[in-house]
Every structure is written in structure tokens, then in C-alpha cells.
Motif scaffolding. Structure first.
Motif, short mmCIF file in Angstrom:
data_model
loop_
_atom_site.label_atom_id
_atom_site.label_comp_id
_atom_site.label_asym_id
_atom_site.label_seq_id
_atom_site.Cartn_x
_atom_site.Cartn_y
_atom_site.Cartn_z
N VAL A 136 3.44 18.41 19.58
CA VAL A 136 3.38 18.35 21.04
C VAL A 136 4.71 17.78 21.54
N TYR A 137 5.26 18.42 22.55
CA TYR A 137 6.43 17.90 23.26
C TYR A 137 5.94 17.36 24.60
N LEU A 138 6.30 16.12 24.91
CA LEU A 138 5.97 15.51 26.20
C LEU A 138 7.28 15.30 26.96
N PRO A 139 7.36 15.76 28.20
CA PRO A 139 8.65 15.75 28.91
C PRO A 139 9.09 14.32 29.25
N PRO A 140 10.37 14.16 29.61
CA PRO A 140 10.95 12.82 29.79
C PRO A 140 10.15 11.90 30.70
N SER A 141 9.58 12.42 31.80
CA SER A 141 8.87 11.54 32.73
C SER A 141 7.46 11.21 32.29
N TYR A 142 6.99 11.83 31.22
CA TYR A 142 5.57 11.73 30.89
C TYR A 142 5.08 10.28 30.78
N SER A 143 5.84 9.45 30.09
CA SER A 143 5.38 8.08 29.83
C SER A 143 5.47 7.18 31.06
N ASN A 144 6.35 7.53 31.99
CA ASN A 144 6.61 6.64 33.12
C ASN A 144 5.90 7.10 34.38
N ASN A 145 4.97 8.01 34.23
CA ASN A 145 4.52 8.76 35.38
C ASN A 145 3.04 9.04 35.21
N ASN A 146 2.25 8.78 36.22
CA ASN A 146 0.83 9.11 36.11
C ASN A 146 0.51 10.52 36.59
N GLN A 147 1.54 11.25 37.00
CA GLN A 147 1.28 12.60 37.49
C GLN A 147 0.94 13.52 36.31
N PRO A 148 0.01 14.45 36.50
CA PRO A 148 -0.31 15.38 35.42
C PRO A 148 0.74 16.49 35.29
N PHE A 149 0.82 17.08 34.12
CA PHE A 149 1.85 18.09 33.85
C PHE A 149 1.22 19.42 33.46
N PRO A 150 1.94 20.53 33.73
CA PRO A 150 1.50 21.84 33.22
C PRO A 150 1.76 21.94 31.73
N VAL A 151 1.16 22.94 31.11
CA VAL A 151 1.23 23.07 29.64
C VAL A 151 1.64 24.47 29.23
N LEU A 152 2.64 24.54 28.36
CA LEU A 152 3.01 25.77 27.67
C LEU A 152 2.49 25.70 26.24
N TYR A 153 1.64 26.64 25.86
CA TYR A 153 1.21 26.78 24.46
C TYR A 153 2.19 27.73 23.78
N LEU A 154 2.85 27.26 22.75
CA LEU A 154 3.97 27.98 22.16
C LEU A 154 3.66 28.23 20.68
N LEU A 155 3.52 29.49 20.31
CA LEU A 155 2.94 29.86 19.01
C LEU A 155 3.99 30.43 18.06
N HIS A 156 3.89 30.03 16.80
CA HIS A 156 4.86 30.45 15.78
C HIS A 156 4.45 31.80 15.17
N GLY A 157 5.34 32.33 14.33
CA GLY A 157 5.06 33.56 13.60
C GLY A 157 4.32 33.27 12.31
N SER A 158 4.00 34.34 11.58
CA SER A 158 3.15 34.15 10.40
C SER A 158 3.86 33.38 9.31
N GLY A 159 5.19 33.41 9.29
CA GLY A 159 5.90 32.62 8.30
C GLY A 159 6.14 31.20 8.74
N GLY A 160 5.68 30.83 9.91
CA GLY A 160 5.97 29.50 10.44
C GLY A 160 4.80 28.55 10.31
N ASP A 161 4.94 27.45 10.99
CA ASP A 161 3.89 26.45 11.00
C ASP A 161 4.10 25.60 12.25
N GLU A 162 3.39 24.49 12.36
CA GLU A 162 3.43 23.69 13.57
C GLU A 162 4.77 22.99 13.77
N LEU A 163 5.66 23.07 12.78
CA LEU A 163 7.00 22.48 12.93
C LEU A 163 8.04 23.52 13.33
#
Lengths: 374, 374
Positions: A136-163
């Protein structure tokens, strides 16, 4: 004698890689292999013969455009990477050294002096009891901010993994840099593992592959269970849990996943990105039919064209497809666009040079991320 | 013919490493280098000559005890790693393949089927305006639990960075496995970057080294600014922000840091772990005096023995030192224990075989983590 080795260990200099970049972005590679018969440089998929010198093989490239370059040497047929280097990337079980030519698109792939987001590897449990790892990537303001954020689900190829999107795809650097320039909104990026026969990257978690489950790409399990991932994210992170603030994109098999998830859950995503995607759920298409209607298919693939219709009737902000002209999936993509065109479904299409490569997928993410949530 | 390459890419098998482990834990290594004059296997620091066969160099080890083994080949003097492999580790700019012999201590270094914590890379800003990256491990219950957790600050050596304890040190796997067996308490582990001339790992963030600042180990800056890290953690994570729930440990330069931070802030940590530590703040000690009293030294080093007295008078639960008998810092450690003994300060001392190695540091963390917060 009072331990000079301490100083050596504390303050040792780093060995330079056997690669130097000149001012005009010509790059000289040197590989020391006096007994080799043939040494080839593999540079972002290009194969460049090296010339033997005094024990050292050499080649100098033309001036290279700003970008990220992954390379290795093929020494008498065998791939090798630099003996010493700081920066290597893993692509499945292949390794590459890499460097970045800045002052252009390449600068988006570098960690620069800008506010940085946070990256995480976390685990969730599926309804059927599997523990699965995601990044999971959390944007720079995430920790300092109570505002909610939109989400991009970003999927790898069959040779990939969660990294894969973090390591090969430079997703954190791309988002940090775009956000710093005001070119992208702050967003959460979720990178789950799309290979259902692995609970996590095999580099992290060498659980034996269950061979009988290897064909799960076509079982539809990942697509069907995708709402569990969304539920995990919406309950553990500060998100805006609605369609307008949700995007799904992926490369190759991940594009296949993004396409099938988004039509099967047609009211879930306002943004869909297909990077060099596959489409056909029966491995091979006959008579140019990408989506056969058959009750013998897993549920998610049974009514693809009907579900696409529902998805486009519900409306979405962006359906974005990109592929390289040399991609082996080019023809399959042409067939898919025919379906979209025939039905007058609105989409955008971007064609690049090259093929099925991380070089392209980094570029596609850089473009696609700027289009989201604004 | 309809894209068989799709199947290849989707379902390709992984190439095996050129290393096989027999049932009795003898390991056979093969390296293909027909033209080489000498090939040596480097295995957890041991150098084992390989024998030439038909184009392939070979060696079979004795039965290896359960542990994690990092290895590379030295081919005519030049280090190389496997052409294809899933698991490599970076130690500064040196790379090693690795494997784990399970069924013993090695199993603690593997990701097993147990509840997993979360790992993060996050950035904090120092009072003087530097952005610095750190790694954080959050235990398995952290996300599902509003209870606060104790914190171990775990510091790397001078050749390391904020990734070293996760990648080379297997800190997440060690904690996951100990917690699953009830052998360690659930705790947060904070792994900052201790090299003040780098804001983050040079593998992530290749900001040029400021040469004039390279000597910051002896400037005391990291130690003096350490409360900023504690403040960041206590305000961004669910911690118990008191001495009883705080530990600091480190290896080599990190042990040096842990020792000087804990005496300079003598009411901050109930647990101190020094793994193969250095001590002397003047690089070289004269007349067996580790801690000269001098106003010319940075503040944190001026009154070391007085501050140690304050620290031990305030009381702590565990002051734990471990070192290998072959370590180049062995004599420096003997001198430090003389100071502790002379003052009757309570501490525990553990001596292992071997030297200044990650093999030892993984073992030390495995032992030390079981002693914390209980």
C-alpha cells in the motif's frame, strides 16, 4: 595498532558500477571477462553486442533519452549483473542493475527531494481463510490529515507479485513526484498479489506452489474475491468508499484482472486503466470471439459483453487502454477495441512504441495517474 | 497458432538455483565457468574452494546446521551471484543469494504460516529540516487492536541503512515467529537510518553524499536528535510512551549509538542491547581509556562515565551485550565490560563464535527480543 579496520568499515567508499554516463547521456559499459567468447549488453530489452578490448568488453550507447534503464550482461549466453552495485531490480527470478537518466521523464522514476508518501506491506485474510500480502502506498499528507483519500487499485502481471509495482514500476516515486508538481491528486495506491496460488511474493514467502491451482487466472477467483480487498482497504484506511473515488488498473494479467473485475462489479470504479492487457478468458480465442457466452465458464466470464454494457450504461469517468505496437497482445487488443467501438462505448486509447515491457508500464502509470480523481 | 507465448509468460516455471540441499542438510553448489582458473564459494563469510568438473565447478558442504546462509561465488577474484534466483540480499553494494536450512534456528528467519505484522517505510522531518526515511514493523494485532504497544528501536551498522534489519536482519520474520510461539511480546520495531549523511538508503535515494558531513558518527548528531524519532513514533503510532515500554538495540555502529543514546537520555529505556558494539567516541582509545573527559568532544560524549552512572542508578531491566570471539571489536568490548564491572553495574554478557557478521546479529536479535517487556 588500534583497529584501523573500524574506520574502513565505518567509512568505506562505495565501489562504482562498471557503467558511466557522459554529459550528453551517452553511456559507456565495461565488463571484465577476458576469457569470454561473446558478451552482449541487454539494456531495457535491447541486445547490444559488446566489443572485446584488453580483457574488458566495452560498448558506448548513443545518447539515451531520459528514462529508467535496466540492464545486464549476457556472457557466453549466461546473464550476469554487476559484481557490486547499489541498485538492482528483480523481475520474477531475473535480476537487472538499473540507472536513471534524469532531466526528463526519467526524473519521475527517481526519489527526489519532495514530500514522500509511506509504503507498507500488510496482510489481509480472505473469507476462505487465506492470508495474503499486499503493498500500500499512502500519499504524503495521509498521516497529517484526517481527510479521506481516493484509492487506485494497481495490479501486477502474472510474473509479478505485490512488490512488482513498487520495485519495477516505481509507483511510489511516480506518485510522490506527480503530487509534488500538482499533476496528480493525493491518492492511496493498493497493490495486492494477483497470483492466487501465492499468498505473497515467492521471494518473501517460499510456500510451495500448489500445482493444481496454478491455472487460477482462469478460475476467476481473484476477480470474484476482489470486493474483499476493497472492504479491507475501506475499513483499515481513511478512504472515500465510493465509485467516484475508486480506480482500478493493471498490466498484462493485471489489465485482464482490472477489465474483468470492473465489468463484473459495474458500479464500483469510475476509472479503469488497462496497460498491455490480455482479455480472453479461454486462453485462446476462436473465430475472433474474445468473450464466448458459456455456462461452463466461471461466473465472472459468463456474460462479459452484457456486463460491459451495464458498466458503460452506469457511466464512468475514464476507460483508458494503452499498448505498445510490438506487443504480442496487440491483436487481442484490436479485437477488444472493436467491441467497444461497435457499442459506442467511450474510451481512450494510447499506443506507444515497444512491447510488453516495464519501460512502457512505468510510462502508462505516469500518464494514467494524472487523469484520476479530478 | 494463437499466442502460445501468453501461456509461457503467464505460467512460466521458475529456474532452480544452482544449489541443492540434500536431506541431511549437505548442500551441493555448482557454478558453470568453464574458462575460470579458480572459483571459491563464499558461504556466510567462509571461503570454500570449488573443484573443476566438466565445465562446472562443484563443492558439497558438510551437513549444515539450521540457519540462514548467504553465499556468492568468487570467480577468478570477482564476486558473482546466481544468474537466476528469487532471493538475494544487499549488504551495502555487495549482493548475496541466500537460502534457509529449516527445522531449527533457521526457521525463525523464514516467513512461516503464522500471523504476520505489517512493515512500513515512512518519512519524518527533523527539527533542522531534513526528511529522513525509517522502517517500522507493526505486530500482527496492531491493526485490530486499540491497545498501545511497547517499542524496540533497532539500529543498523555504519554500512547499513533503514532497510538493513528487515532485509539482512530478518527482523519481521523473527518477530512474527517469536510472537506466534508466545516467546516474545507484541512490539513495534523502529528502524531509522543512522547515517546522518544519508536521508535514506542510497539504493532508494541517491542523494550525493556530503563529504564534509561523513564524519557525523563522531559528531553525536544522531544520538542527540534521537528524541525526535521517539517523539515522531509516539505521536504517529499507538505506543506506551514510557521507559518501561521502550528498548534500544543496535549492531556495530548501531550498538555504539544505542549505548550513547541510552546513557545521554538515562531515563528513557528500560532495555539496552549492544550487538558487537563499538564504544570509543574518539575513534582510537589511548592508555585503555575508552571515554576521555574533554570539553572538546560533542556534548553526548563529554561525560560518558558520569552519565552511565546516572543511567544505572535510575535502574533498568536489562543491559545486554553480545559479541563474537573473533570480532575485531572484542578488545574494545573487554575494556567496556571492565568499566561496568568496576562500578558493579548489572548487565548480561553473551559470547558467540564468529565475528562481525549478520549471522551473529540475527541470532542476537532472536535472543534479545525474547527478553523484552515481560
Amino acid at each position: 595498532m588500534k583497529h584501523p579496520i573500524t574506520l574502513l568499515i565505518f567509512f568505506c567508499a562505495l565501489t562504482l558500477q562498471a557503467q558511466t554516463v557522459a554529459h550528453n547521456h551517452q553511456v559507456t559499459f565495461r565488463y571484465d571477462a577476458p576469457d569470454a567468447t561473446e558478451v552482449v549488453l541487454e539494456l531495457n530489452g535491447m541486445r547490444i553486442p559488446m566489443l572485446p578490448g584488453n580483457a574488458t568488453w566495452n560498448v558506448t550507447t548513443d545518447s539515451l533519452p531520459s528514462d529508467l534503464y535496466a540492464y545486464r550482461y549476457i556472457v557466453d549466453g549466461k546473464p550476469v549483473t554487476e559484481a557490486q552495485s547499489l541498485r538492482k531490480m528483480r523481475d520474477i527470478d531475473n535480476w537487472f542493475d538499473y540507472f536513471i537518466i534524469p532531466d526528463g521523464i526519467g526524473s519521475y522514476f527517481e526519489a527526489n527531494n519532495v514530500p514522500h508518501g509511506k509504503t507498507e506491506q500488510t496482510w489481509y485474510t480472505t473469507a476462505d481463510g487465506n492470508n495474503r500480502r499486499m503493498s500500500v502506498y499512502l500519499p504524503p499528507s495521509y498521516s497529517n490529515n484526517n481527510q479521506p483519500f481516493p484509492v487506485l487499485y494497481l495490479l501486477h502481471g502474472s510474473g509479478g507479485d505485490e512488490l512488482a509495482w513498487l520495485e519495477l514500476g516505481r509507483a511510489a516515486q511516480i506518485l510522490d513526484n506527480l503530487i509534488a508538481e500538482g499533476k496528480a491528486e493525493e491518492m492511496i495506491v493498493v497493490m495486492p498479489s494477483g497470483n492466487m496460488w501465492q499468498e505473497a511474493s515467492p521471494a518473501y514467502y517460499p510456500k510451495p506452489v500448489k500445482l493444481s491451482h496454478r491455472d487460477v487466472r482462469l478460475s476467476g477467483t481473484f476477480e470474484m474475491q476482489f470486493p474483499e480487498i476493497i472492504h479491507y482497504i475501506d475499513t483499515h484506511y481513511n478512504t472515500v468508499p465510493d465509485k467516484h473515488h475508486r480506480a482500478v488498473a493493471g498490466l498484462s494479467m493485471g489489465g485482464y484482472h482490472a477489465m474483468h473485475i470492473s465489468h463484473h462489479y459495474p458500479h464500483t470504479f469510475d476509472y479503469v486503466g488497462l496497460f498491455s492487457p490480455a482479455y480472453c478468458p479461454t486462453k485462446i480465442y476462436h473465430d475472433n470471439i474474445l468473450f464466448p457466452v458459456s455456462d461452463s465458464l466461471p461466473e465472472v466470464y459468463r456474460q462479459v459483453e452484457n456486463e460491459l454494457q451495464t458498466q458503460f450504461q452506469a457511466g464512468l469517468k475514464l476507460y483508458w487502454i494503452a499498448i505498445g505496437t510490438d506487443d504480442f497482445l496487440y491483436e487481442e487488443n484490436r479485437l477488444f477495441r472493436q467491441i467497444l467501438d461497435r457499442n459506442h462505448y467511450p474510451y481512450e486509447y494510447s499506443e506507444s512504441a515497444g512491447g510488453h515491457t516495464w519501460q512502457n508500464w512505468r510510462h502508462y502509470l505516469l500518464t494514467f495517474a494524472q487523469r484520476l480523481f479530478r
